[in-house]
Design a protein around this motif. Structure first.
Motif, PDB file in Angstrom:
ATOM      1  N   ALA A  32     -51.974 -29.601  12.281  1.00 43.91           N
ATOM      2  CA  ALA A  32     -51.976 -28.164  11.991  1.00 43.91           C
ATOM      3  C   ALA A  32     -53.341 -27.738  11.471  1.00 43.91           C
ATOM      4  N   GLY A  33     -53.812 -26.613  11.972  1.00 46.27           N
ATOM      5  CA  GLY A  33     -55.106 -26.073  11.569  1.00 46.27           C
ATOM      6  C   GLY A  33     -56.240 -26.447  12.495  1.00 46.27           C
ATOM      7  N   ASP A  34     -56.000 -27.361  13.443  1.00 46.69           N
ATOM      8  CA  ASP A  34     -57.058 -27.783  14.364  1.00 46.69           C
ATOM      9  C   ASP A  34     -57.329 -26.745  15.440  1.00 46.69           C
ATOM     10  N   MET A  35     -58.552 -26.781  15.935  1.00 50.26           N
ATOM     11  CA  MET A  35     -58.944 -25.929  17.054  1.00 50.26           C
ATOM     12  C   MET A  35     -59.669 -26.790  18.070  1.00 50.26           C
ATOM     13  N   VAL A  36     -59.231 -26.696  19.331  1.00 48.02           N
ATOM     14  CA  VAL A  36     -59.862 -27.392  20.445  1.00 48.02           C
ATOM     15  C   VAL A  36     -60.407 -26.327  21.383  1.00 48.02           C
ATOM     16  N   ALA A  37     -61.712 -26.392  21.637  1.00 51.49           N
ATOM     17  CA  ALA A  37     -62.385 -25.440  22.517  1.00 51.49           C
ATOM     18  C   ALA A  37     -62.643 -26.118  23.860  1.00 51.49           C
ATOM     19  N   LEU A  38     -62.018 -25.599  24.915  1.00 49.52           N
ATOM     20  CA  LEU A  38     -62.161 -26.167  26.255  1.00 49.52           C
ATOM     21  C   LEU A  38     -63.174 -25.352  27.054  1.00 49.52           C
ATOM     22  N   ARG A  39     -64.238 -26.029  27.487  1.00 54.79           N
ATOM     23  CA  ARG A  39     -65.298 -25.370  28.239  1.00 54.79           C
ATOM     24  C   ARG A  39     -65.424 -26.012  29.611  1.00 54.79           C
ATOM     25  N   GLY A  40     -65.950 -25.257  30.557  1.00 57.60           N
ATOM     26  CA  GLY A  40     -66.192 -25.787  31.892  1.00 57.60           C
ATOM     27  C   GLY A  40     -66.048 -24.703  32.927  1.00 57.60           C
ATOM     28  N   ASP A  41     -66.629 -24.955  34.093  1.00 59.39           N
ATOM     29  CA  ASP A  41     -66.551 -23.996  35.187  1.00 59.39           C
ATOM     30  C   ASP A  41     -65.118 -23.857  35.686  1.00 59.39           C
ATOM     31  N   LEU A  42     -64.873 -22.815  36.459  1.00 61.59           N
ATOM     32  CA  LEU A  42     -63.568 -22.646  37.100  1.00 61.59           C
ATOM     33  C   LEU A  42     -63.275 -23.889  37.935  1.00 61.59           C
ATOM     34  N   GLY A  43     -62.067 -24.419  37.788  1.00 63.54           N
ATOM     35  CA  GLY A  43     -61.659 -25.589  38.554  1.00 63.54           C
ATOM     36  C   GLY A  43     -62.090 -26.921  37.972  1.00 63.54           C
ATOM     37  N   ALA A  44     -62.728 -26.917  36.806  1.00 67.89           N
ATOM     38  CA  ALA A  44     -63.205 -28.172  36.207  1.00 67.89           C
ATOM     39  C   ALA A  44     -62.095 -28.974  35.546  1.00 67.89           C
ATOM     40  N   TRP A 101     -54.620 -14.348  16.754  1.00 62.86           N
ATOM     41  CA  TRP A 101     -55.572 -15.372  16.357  1.00 62.86           C
ATOM     42  C   TRP A 101     -55.382 -15.831  14.910  1.00 62.86           C
ATOM     43  N   ASP A 102     -55.236 -14.883  14.004  1.00 60.95           N
ATOM     44  CA  ASP A 102     -55.094 -15.247  12.587  1.00 60.95           C
ATOM     45  C   ASP A 102     -53.840 -16.087  12.354  1.00 60.95           C
ATOM     46  N   GLU A 103     -52.756 -15.740  13.012  1.00 64.79           N
ATOM     47  CA  GLU A 103     -51.513 -16.508  12.880  1.00 64.79           C
ATOM     48  C   GLU A 103     -51.684 -17.914  13.452  1.00 64.79           C
ATOM     49  N   ALA A 104     -52.334 -18.004  14.609  1.00 64.23           N
ATOM     50  CA  ALA A 104     -52.569 -19.308  15.228  1.00 64.23           C
ATOM     51  C   ALA A 104     -53.398 -20.208  14.320  1.00 64.23           C
ATOM     52  N   ARG A 105     -54.387 -19.658  13.679  1.00 63.07           N
ATOM     53  CA  ARG A 105     -55.291 -20.427  12.827  1.00 63.07           C
ATOM     54  C   ARG A 105     -54.689 -20.756  11.465  1.00 63.07           C
ATOM     55  N   SER A 106     -53.618 -20.063  11.059  1.00 62.70           N
ATOM     56  CA  SER A 106     -53.076 -20.275   9.715  1.00 62.70           C
ATOM     57  C   SER A 106     -52.095 -21.439   9.614  1.00 62.70           C
ATOM     58  N   GLY A 107     -51.897 -22.199  10.635  1.00 65.52           N
ATOM     59  CA  GLY A 107     -50.976 -23.328  10.533  1.00 65.52           C
ATOM     60  C   GLY A 107     -50.614 -23.898  11.881  1.00 65.52           C
ATOM     61  N   GLY A 108     -51.213 -23.336  12.915  1.00 62.23           N
ATOM     62  CA  GLY A 108     -50.946 -23.838  14.246  1.00 62.23           C
ATOM     63  C   GLY A 108     -52.123 -24.660  14.749  1.00 62.23           C
ATOM     64  N   ILE A 109     -52.007 -25.080  15.987  1.00 63.13           N
ATOM     65  CA  ILE A 109     -53.093 -25.743  16.703  1.00 63.13           C
ATOM     66  C   ILE A 109     -53.555 -24.747  17.757  1.00 63.13           C
ATOM     67  N   ALA A 110     -54.825 -24.396  17.731  1.00 69.25           N
ATOM     68  CA  ALA A 110     -55.378 -23.444  18.698  1.00 69.25           C
ATOM     69  C   ALA A 110     -56.103 -24.223  19.795  1.00 69.25           C
ATOM     70  N   LEU A 111     -55.646 -24.025  21.018  1.00 67.58           N
ATOM     71  CA  LEU A 111     -56.235 -24.641  22.198  1.00 67.58           C
ATOM     72  C   LEU A 111     -56.813 -23.491  23.013  1.00 67.58           C
ATOM     73  N   VAL A 112     -58.138 -23.426  23.133  1.00 65.22           N
ATOM     74  CA  VAL A 112     -58.785 -22.227  23.656  1.00 65.22           C
ATOM     75  C   VAL A 112     -59.636 -22.536  24.883  1.00 65.22           C
TER      76      VAL A 112
END
Length: 160
Positions: A32-44, A101-112
């Motif tokens: 809980a509280g983690d954030m994962v930022a997924l980057r890459g071109d379309l189709g990656a 966003w605020d709710e997701a960051r307050s105790g969830g896992i944000a996968l973006v």
């Protein structure tokens, strides 16, 4: 003020099964509280990675659609609620706030997916995963960069 500590590793992924395996290994480290930022071109492979990660935290048979049109999907998992954001169609950070966003960051896992749209909302403590195309049609390369506490968690994800 010093920048948060960071560490990076690169993992070669020969096919979608290897991508799913990496996603499961990342999922086992999430809390809980983690954030994962997924980057890459379309189709990656951002959505394929996200799908495998979410299924690894909950029911492997759950349908995990891309949130391209809904912008966000939520999943209740034993680890924490997972908020899967696809920000491709957003213009800026103000629109992200409206999605919870605020709710997701307050105790969830944000996968973006498309985290560049977060602007100043991008937290300094996060895991960045950049997916790129490999030398063969099904191959991908994942560069994982842990910021802050994630720098210490990356070691268990390196290839043997």
């Amino acid at each position: 003020m010093t920048a948060p500590r960071q560490q990076a590793i690169t993992v070669n992924l020969r096919d979608e099964a290897a991508t799913a395996d990496l996603a499961r290994r990342v999922g086992s480290l999430l809390r809980a509280g983690d954030m994962v930022a997924l980057r890459g071109d379309l189709g990656a492979g951002k959505t394929a990675f996200a799908r495998a990660l979410i299924q690894s935290l909950g029911d492997p048979d759950d349908e995990v659609p891309s949130p391209t049109f809904t912008l966000v999907q939520t999943y209740d998992t034993p680890a924490a609620p997972v908020w899967h954001f696809d920000l491709y169609r957003l213009g800026g950070p103000d629109e992200v706030i409206e999605l919870g966003w605020d709710e997701a960051r307050s105790g969830g896992i944000a996968l973006v997916e498309w985290p560049d749209r977060l602007g100043s909302l991008l937290p300094p403590e996060r895991l960045d995963i950049a997916l790129s195309f490999g030398p063969e049609a099904t191959a991908r390369r994942a560069t994982l960069t842990g910021h802050g506490g994630w720098a210490d968690r990356l070691g268990s994800l390196e290839q043997p």
